[in-house]
Design an enzyme around this catalytic site. Structure first.
Site, PDB file in Angstrom:
ATOM      1  N   TYR A  11      67.671  15.366  16.956  1.00 12.71           N
ATOM      2  CA  TYR A  11      66.294  15.744  17.344  1.00 12.71           C
ATOM      3  C   TYR A  11      65.629  16.575  16.245  1.00 12.71           C
ATOM      4  O   TYR A  11      64.468  16.324  15.887  1.00 12.71           O
ATOM      5  CB  TYR A  11      66.382  16.525  18.665  1.00 12.71           C
ATOM      6  CG  TYR A  11      65.110  17.200  19.143  1.00 12.71           C
ATOM      7  CD1 TYR A  11      63.934  16.479  19.357  1.00 12.71           C
ATOM      8  CD2 TYR A  11      65.106  18.575  19.420  1.00 12.71           C
ATOM      9  CE1 TYR A  11      62.780  17.120  19.820  1.00 12.71           C
ATOM     10  CE2 TYR A  11      63.964  19.205  19.896  1.00 12.71           C
ATOM     11  CZ  TYR A  11      62.801  18.483  20.082  1.00 12.71           C
ATOM     12  OH  TYR A  11      61.673  19.113  20.539  1.00 12.71           O
ATOM     13  N   ASN A  32      77.699  11.748  12.564  1.00 11.20           N
ATOM     14  CA  ASN A  32      78.723  10.832  13.106  1.00 11.20           C
ATOM     15  C   ASN A  32      78.264  10.225  14.442  1.00 11.20           C
ATOM     16  O   ASN A  32      79.079   9.681  15.166  1.00 11.20           O
ATOM     17  CB  ASN A  32      80.069  11.543  13.280  1.00 11.20           C
ATOM     18  CG  ASN A  32      80.027  12.581  14.393  1.00 11.20           C
ATOM     19  OD1 ASN A  32      78.955  12.958  14.864  1.00 11.20           O
ATOM     20  ND2 ASN A  32      81.187  13.053  14.818  1.00 11.20           N
ATOM     21  N   THR A 145      71.851  30.340  17.849  1.00  9.96           N
ATOM     22  CA  THR A 145      71.001  30.259  19.034  1.00  9.96           C
ATOM     23  C   THR A 145      70.742  31.643  19.616  1.00  9.96           C
ATOM     24  O   THR A 145      71.597  32.537  19.531  1.00  9.96           O
ATOM     25  CB  THR A 145      71.667  29.339  20.088  1.00  9.96           C
ATOM     26  OG1 THR A 145      70.811  29.233  21.209  1.00  9.96           O
ATOM     27  CG2 THR A 145      73.016  29.855  20.540  1.00  9.96           C
ATOM     28  N   SER A 180      77.418  30.214  28.034  1.00 12.30           N
ATOM     29  CA  SER A 180      78.074  28.916  28.240  1.00 12.30           C
ATOM     30  C   SER A 180      79.125  28.726  27.149  1.00 12.30           C
ATOM     31  O   SER A 180      79.121  29.433  26.131  1.00 12.30           O
ATOM     32  CB  SER A 180      77.053  27.767  28.156  1.00 12.30           C
ATOM     33  OG  SER A 180      76.717  27.500  26.802  1.00 12.30           O
ATOM     34  N   TYR A 182      79.209  26.303  25.202  1.00  9.05           N
ATOM     35  CA  TYR A 182      78.445  25.912  24.016  1.00  9.05           C
ATOM     36  C   TYR A 182      77.915  27.159  23.298  1.00  9.05           C
ATOM     37  O   TYR A 182      78.120  27.330  22.089  1.00  9.05           O
ATOM     38  CB  TYR A 182      77.273  24.978  24.395  1.00  9.05           C
ATOM     39  CG  TYR A 182      76.136  25.099  23.411  1.00  9.05           C
ATOM     40  CD1 TYR A 182      76.267  24.602  22.116  1.00  9.05           C
ATOM     41  CD2 TYR A 182      74.958  25.785  23.745  1.00  9.05           C
ATOM     42  CE1 TYR A 182      75.255  24.771  21.179  1.00  9.05           C
ATOM     43  CE2 TYR A 182      73.950  25.953  22.821  1.00  9.05           C
ATOM     44  CZ  TYR A 182      74.103  25.448  21.543  1.00  9.05           C
ATOM     45  OH  TYR A 182      73.107  25.632  20.615  1.00  9.05           O
ATOM     46  N   HIS A 183      77.224  28.032  24.041  1.00 11.80           N
ATOM     47  CA  HIS A 183      76.646  29.212  23.378  1.00 11.80           C
ATOM     48  C   HIS A 183      77.763  30.062  22.746  1.00 11.80           C
ATOM     49  O   HIS A 183      77.587  30.639  21.674  1.00 11.80           O
ATOM     50  CB  HIS A 183      75.828  30.043  24.372  1.00 11.80           C
ATOM     51  CG  HIS A 183      74.503  29.409  24.746  1.00 11.80           C
ATOM     52  ND1 HIS A 183      74.325  28.667  25.892  1.00 11.80           N
ATOM     53  CD2 HIS A 183      73.299  29.399  24.114  1.00 11.80           C
ATOM     54  CE1 HIS A 183      73.065  28.233  25.952  1.00 11.80           C
ATOM     55  NE2 HIS A 183      72.417  28.657  24.890  1.00 11.80           N
ATOM     56  N   LYS A 186      78.741  29.070  19.282  1.00 16.96           N
ATOM     57  CA  LYS A 186      77.839  29.576  18.232  1.00 16.96           C
ATOM     58  C   LYS A 186      78.212  31.017  17.844  1.00 16.96           C
ATOM     59  O   LYS A 186      78.027  31.424  16.702  1.00 16.96           O
ATOM     60  CB  LYS A 186      76.390  29.544  18.719  1.00 16.96           C
ATOM     61  CG  LYS A 186      75.857  28.150  19.022  1.00 16.96           C
ATOM     62  CD  LYS A 186      75.616  27.379  17.749  1.00 16.96           C
ATOM     63  CE  LYS A 186      74.742  26.181  17.963  1.00 16.96           C
ATOM     64  NZ  LYS A 186      74.547  25.372  16.775  1.00 16.96           N
ATOM     65  N   GLN A 209      68.063  30.433  16.962  1.00 12.28           N
ATOM     66  CA  GLN A 209      66.855  29.738  17.403  1.00 12.28           C
ATOM     67  C   GLN A 209      66.716  29.781  18.924  1.00 12.28           C
ATOM     68  O   GLN A 209      67.699  29.690  19.652  1.00 12.28           O
ATOM     69  CB  GLN A 209      66.930  28.285  16.912  1.00 12.28           C
ATOM     70  CG  GLN A 209      65.695  27.465  17.215  1.00 12.28           C
ATOM     71  CD  GLN A 209      65.680  26.144  16.479  1.00 12.28           C
ATOM     72  OE1 GLN A 209      64.780  25.880  15.703  1.00 12.28           O
ATOM     73  NE2 GLN A 209      66.650  25.309  16.726  1.00 12.28           N
ATOM     74  N   LEU A 240      61.029  23.009  28.506  1.00 15.21           N
ATOM     75  CA  LEU A 240      59.624  22.595  28.446  1.00 15.21           C
ATOM     76  C   LEU A 240      59.488  21.078  28.261  1.00 15.21           C
ATOM     77  O   LEU A 240      58.625  20.440  28.880  1.00 15.21           O
ATOM     78  CB  LEU A 240      58.898  23.354  27.330  1.00 15.21           C
ATOM     79  CG  LEU A 240      57.394  23.106  27.249  1.00 15.21           C
ATOM     80  CD1 LEU A 240      56.690  23.445  28.560  1.00 15.21           C
ATOM     81  CD2 LEU A 240      56.781  23.910  26.121  1.00 15.21           C
ATOM     82  N   ARG A 242      61.463  18.830  29.370  1.00 17.30           N
ATOM     83  CA  ARG A 242      61.725  18.232  30.685  1.00 17.30           C
ATOM     84  C   ARG A 242      60.503  18.378  31.605  1.00 17.30           C
ATOM     85  O   ARG A 242      60.095  17.433  32.267  1.00 17.30           O
ATOM     86  CB  ARG A 242      62.932  18.933  31.344  1.00 17.30           C
ATOM     87  CG  ARG A 242      64.260  18.314  30.959  1.00 17.30           C
ATOM     88  CD  ARG A 242      65.445  19.176  31.334  1.00 17.30           C
ATOM     89  NE  ARG A 242      65.665  19.451  32.750  1.00 17.30           N
ATOM     90  CZ  ARG A 242      66.137  18.585  33.637  1.00 17.30           C
ATOM     91  NH1 ARG A 242      66.401  17.350  33.261  1.00 17.30           N
ATOM     92  NH2 ARG A 242      66.337  18.951  34.915  1.00 17.30           N
ATOM     93  N   THR A 254      61.429  21.026  37.855  1.00 17.98           N
ATOM     94  CA  THR A 254      62.723  21.539  38.325  1.00 17.98           C
ATOM     95  C   THR A 254      62.973  22.957  37.810  1.00 17.98           C
ATOM     96  O   THR A 254      63.734  23.157  36.857  1.00 17.98           O
ATOM     97  CB  THR A 254      63.860  20.615  37.844  1.00 17.98           C
ATOM     98  OG1 THR A 254      63.723  20.471  36.412  1.00 17.98           O
ATOM     99  CG2 THR A 254      63.815  19.237  38.482  1.00 17.98           C
ATOM    100  N   VAL A 255      62.334  23.945  38.450  1.00 15.36           N
ATOM    101  CA  VAL A 255      62.632  25.345  38.107  1.00 15.36           C
ATOM    102  C   VAL A 255      63.979  25.685  38.739  1.00 15.36           C
ATOM    103  O   VAL A 255      64.156  25.513  39.950  1.00 15.36           O
ATOM    104  CB  VAL A 255      61.521  26.276  38.655  1.00 15.36           C
ATOM    105  CG1 VAL A 255      61.933  27.736  38.517  1.00 15.36           C
ATOM    106  CG2 VAL A 255      60.211  26.002  37.938  1.00 15.36           C
TER     107      VAL A 255
END
Ligand code: NAD
Ligand code: USQ
Length: 394
Positions: A11, A32, A145, A180, A182-183, A186, A209, A240, A242, A254-255
């Site tokens: 993205y 990849n 992040t 998470s 993922y986070h 980082k 970011q 946003l 989404r 979807t809040v």
């Protein structure tokens, strides 16, 4: 500059490759296709049609603009691939987007959590070792992040905080409370990069970011084949983006939970500006710089209201739903994150407005028939339903 872009099919990576190429830099990309394979696994897809491969994208770019973008289809966790890339391309700047970027993906299963941390930590470690041995003066521009910091009840500084303790003082990394797997990957990366700078004298900028929104850049507008991906599903879509898609297809916004979750946001155009500002102003030898890369902060409820108002201006009837929060996160909290370093370097922010949201609506309208409706509602939970206590404080 000779710029190596990790994750150049993504993205943000693809628009970045076009951006630097259009400005005369020598650009080489690596990917990849992890992101494309993850969408196949989850039966989801980008709203915008994108060409089949990175070489096809680079060919189209060369046909139209005359500029060349180099491509390696390979895994950054594979050391021989990374070693060869550094030997052959001799990068001056490495822009590292090449990681698994989704918090929900990292919660799908134990395997997805392990994969996320392996993929992200090893790709970054490989970059550090390649820099040490093959490009010691290069500059690593690493996408971190804002979620590394979590939502502490104090102001968030840019990477470092000066602490007085028992009569002594030091400037130390700002405490991290990732939300998470993922986070957390980082955070591990940040620790490793900092170590590489301290011990080997490497130069690095960690760009913490916020959430990126937007669908178009100056280069992507030149030809439909230059489009970047745009995801809206519960795993890879972000807030946003989404909401804009939901508004266009008549799905309630979807809040998650109470909607007081506050985060930093920025336009994809500002990601490009920030990465350029970091790249053309490299840090000193041994310096580990941290910039908080976002332009505005919003609570989820505020974003939903902005999208609802923009919808009214465009003749769309937008409703807002508070769906049970699939995540474990504070829904009401203090949030004040500093973000002055990139402004000091010359960042001119594109602020969020109803007009801007309406322009995103227009692009989404063009591809509305590609929407996979059952990929929208959240299914991936941070913990099983039967383990959720009555009240969660954050
Ligand atoms: P993306 O998934 O679209 O791009 C990442 C690219 O890296 C993908 O094309 C993927 O195939 C590739 N990749 C992943 N692992 C790889 C590996 N081992 N070898 C080679 N290629 C690999 O994600 P994005 O939204 O463009 O995000 C880019 C970076 O920015 C990520 O590191 C993400 O964590 C960070 N980030 C994104 C946002 C956002 O809102 N999009 C916000 C903050 C930080
Ligand atoms: N949210 C909703 N409704 C939705 C989607 C999200 O209320 O339909 C809420 C979430 O609960 C969360 C907030 O919006 O509180 C942000 O969620 P997100 O999915 O937009 O973003 P996040 O999971 O934090 O991850 C995204 C990118 C990631 C990047 C991060 C920046 O996927 O790569 O690192 O944004 S930050 O949030 O600053 O850490």
């Amino acid at each position: 500059m000779r710029i190596l872009i990790f994750g150049g099919d993504g993205y943000l990576g693809w628009p970045t490759a076009m951006y630097f190429s259009a400005r005369g830099h020598e650009v080489h990309t690596v990917d990849n296709y992890l992101r494309r394979r993850a969408h196949q696994e989850l039966h989801t897809d980008s709203l915008t049609p994108i060409l089949d491969s990175l070489p096809a994208r680079a060919d189209a770019w060369r046909q139209v603009t005359g500029y060349r973008i180099g491509v390696t289809e390979g895994d950054l966790c594979d050391w021989p691939t990374v070693e060869r890339l550094f030997q052959e391309f001799q990068p001056e700047t490495i822009i590292h987007y090449g990681e698994q970027p989704s918090a929900p993906y990292s919660y799908i299963s134990r395997e997805h959590a392990v994969f996320t941390q392996q993929n992200n930590v090893i790709s970054t470690l490989n970059a550090l070792w390649a820099m040490r041995d093959l490009a010691p003066n290069a500059h690593l521009v690493k996408l971190g992040t804002m979620g590394e910091y979590g939502t502490p009840n104090i102001d968030i500084e840019e990477g470092y905080i000066t602490i007085q303790h028992n009569g002594r003082e030091d400037r130390l990394p700002f405490p991290k409370l990732p939300g998470s797997w993922y986070h957390a990957s980082k955070v591990h990366d940040s620790t490793n990069i900092h170590l590489g700078c301290r011990v080997w004298g490497l130069r690095a900028t960690d760009l913490n970011q916020g959430v990126v929104y937007g669908i178009e850049t100056d280069e992507s507008k030149l030809d439909p084949r230059f489009a970047t991906r745009f995801d809206y599903d519960e795993v890879f879509g972000t807030a946003l983006n989404r909401f804009c898609l939901q508004a266009v297809i008549g799905h309630p916004l979807t809040v998650y939970g109470a909607g007081g979750q506050t985060r930093g946001y920025l336009n994809i155009l500002d990601t490009l500006q920030c990465v350029e500002l970091a790249s053309v102003n490299p840090p000193a030898e041994g310096e580990f710089r941290v910039f908080n890369q976002f332009t505005e902060q919003f609570a989820i409820n505020e974003l939903a209201d902005i999208v609802q108002r923009a919808g009214a201006d465009s003749g769309l009837e937008v409703t807002i739903d508070h769906v049970p929060n699939p995540r474990v996160e504070a829904e009401h909290h203090y949030y004040n994150a500093k973000h002055s370093h990139l402004l000091d370097l010359g960042l001119k922010p594109h602020t969020l407005s109803e007009t801007l949201v309406e322009s995103v609506f227009a692009r989404i309208q063009e591809h509305k028939d590609r929407v996979i409706g059952d990929a929208i509602m959240p299914r991936t939970r941070w913990r099983p339903l039967d383990q959720v206590p009555q009240s969660i404080s954050g």
